[in-house]
Design a protein around this motif. Structure first.
Motif, mmCIF file in Angstrom:
data_model
loop_
_atom_site.group_PDB
_atom_site.id
_atom_site.type_symbol
_atom_site.label_atom_id
_atom_site.label_comp_id
_atom_site.label_asym_id
_atom_site.label_seq_id
_atom_site.Cartn_x
_atom_site.Cartn_y
_atom_site.Cartn_z
ATOM 1 N N ASN A 8 1.067 -1.454 -0.008
ATOM 2 C CA ASN A 8 -0.333 0.115 0.068
ATOM 3 C C ASN A 8 0.787 0.950 -0.292
ATOM 4 O O ASN A 8 0.059 2.650 0.396
ATOM 5 C CB ASN A 8 -0.746 -0.079 1.045
ATOM 6 N N ILE A 9 2.123 1.211 0.001
ATOM 7 C CA ILE A 9 2.973 2.353 -0.524
ATOM 8 C C ILE A 9 2.727 2.862 -1.368
ATOM 9 O O ILE A 9 3.331 1.757 -2.881
ATOM 10 C CB ILE A 9 4.380 2.048 0.451
ATOM 11 N N THR A 10 2.573 4.119 -2.082
ATOM 12 C CA THR A 10 2.877 4.371 -3.446
ATOM 13 C C THR A 10 3.971 4.090 -3.760
ATOM 14 O O THR A 10 5.314 5.425 -3.121
ATOM 15 C CB THR A 10 2.098 5.661 -3.352
ATOM 16 N N TYR A 11 4.415 4.002 -4.920
ATOM 17 C CA TYR A 11 5.977 3.534 -5.561
ATOM 18 C C TYR A 11 5.784 4.140 -7.214
ATOM 19 O O TYR A 11 4.623 4.057 -8.250
ATOM 20 C CB TYR A 11 6.713 1.790 -5.567
ATOM 21 N N GLY A 12 6.352 5.061 -7.533
ATOM 22 C CA GLY A 12 6.609 5.133 -9.008
ATOM 23 C C GLY A 12 7.296 3.473 -9.901
ATOM 24 O O GLY A 12 8.205 3.228 -8.944
ATOM 25 N N LEU A 13 7.518 3.916 -11.199
ATOM 26 C CA LEU A 13 8.228 2.875 -11.919
ATOM 27 C C LEU A 13 9.362 3.679 -13.149
ATOM 28 O O LEU A 13 8.472 4.530 -13.452
ATOM 29 C CB LEU A 13 7.334 2.279 -12.743
ATOM 30 N N ALA A 32 12.952 5.306 -6.007
ATOM 31 C CA ALA A 32 13.884 6.990 -7.010
ATOM 32 C C ALA A 32 13.012 8.129 -6.309
ATOM 33 O O ALA A 32 12.061 8.315 -6.776
ATOM 34 C CB ALA A 32 14.104 7.104 -7.895
ATOM 35 N N VAL A 33 14.017 8.871 -5.309
ATOM 36 C CA VAL A 33 12.482 9.439 -4.155
ATOM 37 C C VAL A 33 13.999 10.839 -4.297
ATOM 38 O O VAL A 33 15.153 10.931 -4.295
ATOM 39 C CB VAL A 33 12.807 9.015 -3.006
ATOM 40 N N GLN A 34 12.934 12.372 -4.090
ATOM 41 C CA GLN A 34 14.425 13.700 -4.273
ATOM 42 C C GLN A 34 14.116 13.151 -1.966
ATOM 43 O O GLN A 34 13.535 13.380 -1.954
ATOM 44 C CB GLN A 34 13.380 14.780 -4.902
ATOM 45 N N VAL A 35 15.195 13.718 -2.021
ATOM 46 C CA VAL A 35 15.831 13.354 -0.487
ATOM 47 C C VAL A 35 16.237 14.616 -0.042
ATOM 48 O O VAL A 35 16.242 14.974 1.909
ATOM 49 C CB VAL A 35 16.358 12.415 -0.505
ATOM 50 N N LEU A 40 20.663 20.267 -4.052
ATOM 51 C CA LEU A 40 19.595 18.694 -4.876
ATOM 52 C C LEU A 40 20.442 17.253 -4.945
ATOM 53 O O LEU A 40 21.092 17.404 -5.215
ATOM 54 C CB LEU A 40 18.692 19.494 -6.080
ATOM 55 N N ARG A 41 19.469 17.269 -4.423
ATOM 56 C CA ARG A 41 20.406 15.405 -4.095
ATOM 57 C C ARG A 41 18.799 14.188 -4.429
ATOM 58 O O ARG A 41 17.491 14.603 -3.636
ATOM 59 C CB ARG A 41 20.414 15.141 -3.092
ATOM 60 N N ILE A 42 19.125 13.093 -4.727
ATOM 61 C CA ILE A 42 17.992 12.151 -5.041
ATOM 62 C C ILE A 42 18.760 10.809 -4.718
ATOM 63 O O ILE A 42 19.653 10.880 -4.450
ATOM 64 C CB ILE A 42 17.268 12.035 -6.144
ATOM 65 N N SER A 43 17.989 10.215 -4.411
ATOM 66 C CA SER A 43 18.244 8.258 -3.529
ATOM 67 C C SER A 43 17.783 7.655 -4.495
ATOM 68 O O SER A 43 16.563 7.683 -4.730
ATOM 69 C CB SER A 43 18.408 8.097 -2.300
ATOM 70 N N ARG A 61 27.384 6.816 -11.913
ATOM 71 C CA ARG A 61 27.000 8.058 -12.370
ATOM 72 C C ARG A 61 25.235 6.601 -12.930
ATOM 73 O O ARG A 61 25.897 5.536 -14.105
ATOM 74 C CB ARG A 61 27.185 8.450 -13.665
ATOM 75 N N PHE A 62 24.932 7.843 -13.040
ATOM 76 C CA PHE A 62 23.491 7.021 -13.576
ATOM 77 C C PHE A 62 22.468 7.760 -14.296
ATOM 78 O O PHE A 62 22.211 9.106 -13.926
ATOM 79 C CB PHE A 62 22.501 6.118 -13.387
ATOM 80 N N ASN A 63 21.494 7.494 -14.932
ATOM 81 C CA ASN A 63 19.667 8.530 -15.474
ATOM 82 C C ASN A 63 19.100 7.497 -14.893
ATOM 83 O O ASN A 63 18.563 6.313 -15.252
ATOM 84 C CB ASN A 63 20.610 8.219 -17.092
ATOM 85 N N VAL A 64 17.882 8.278 -14.297
ATOM 86 C CA VAL A 64 16.993 7.949 -14.435
ATOM 87 C C VAL A 64 15.388 8.640 -15.342
ATOM 88 O O VAL A 64 15.460 9.669 -15.581
ATOM 89 C CB VAL A 64 16.233 8.210 -12.780
ATOM 90 N N SER A 65 14.846 7.361 -16.230
ATOM 91 C CA SER A 65 13.688 7.784 -16.917
ATOM 92 C C SER A 65 12.550 7.664 -16.385
ATOM 93 O O SER A 65 12.262 6.845 -15.936
ATOM 94 C CB SER A 65 13.919 7.381 -17.821
#
Length: 202
Positions: A8-13, A32-35, A40-43, A61-65
């Protein structure tokens, strides 16, 4: 404890992509979350069994789409249901472009992409948490993001009910389940033989 509560926790894909030693690879993730906003940082959290995980450790390094609701199931099959250790996931796949960091991102079925540089890692047991600096980002469309719930309800194919073969006694209505009715079968109710049964495909 009921671990199903976590459903029931909301996730994106997201499609997580990277490049190391001249090789492109990617996998599907749901964390993938802005933390932080200043700086400006994401995890992201990545399973250690994924080749993408090892390549990010190496390249830094990585990219998130961010996937959208128009993403076909075939994309999840390509990037989430086969291993980059045995297949080139990008072979024949055209809906990608290279960001300035040299890593591929989706040009279709994504509404944004983020380019990230790893700053630190945290060992979480089965996964590694990558905390990263956001180096670049672009909005690609206004299409809604795909959540894990939407994937389960609207994209992932529903299991097909298995068809059952049954044999119905035309005398008393007794039902026998099975592909073939034995030649010596006798109805347990009316004692009639195989010749009085009719085959029915469910």
């Amino acid at each position: 404890m009921n671990p199903k509560a976590l459903f029931n926790i909301t996730y994106g894909l997201y499609l997580l992509s990277t490049k190391a030693n001249g090789k492109d690879n990617a996998c599907i993730i749901n964390t993938a979350v802005q933390v932080a906003s200043e700086p400006l940082r994401i995890s992201i959290s990545v399973n250690k069994g994924n080749l993408t995980h090892d390549m990010i450790l190496e390249s830094g390094r990585f990219n998130v789409s961010a996937l959208t609701t128009s993403t076909p199931f075939a994309l999840f099959q390509r990037f989430g249901m086969q291993s980059g250790r045995s297949a080139d996931k990008f072979d024949g796949f055209e809906n990608v472009a290279r960001a300035e960091n040299g890593i591929l991102y989706l040009t279709g079925c994504a509404n944004a992409y983020l380019c990230c540089k790893v700053e630190r890692t945290v060992d979480l047991g089965s996964h590694t948490l990558f905390i990263a600096e956001l180096e670049d980002a672009e909005v690609l469309s206004g299409e809604p993001s795909c959540t894990y719930g939407y994937y389960q309800s609207d994209i992932k194919p529903k299991p097909q009910a298995q068809k059952k073969t049954t044999w119905v006694c035309t005398v008393c209505g007794y039902v026998y389940e099975g592909e073939e009715l034995p030649d010596d079968f006798v109805c347990p109710l009316c004692k009639h033989g195989k010749e009085d049964f009719q085959k029915v495909q469910a």
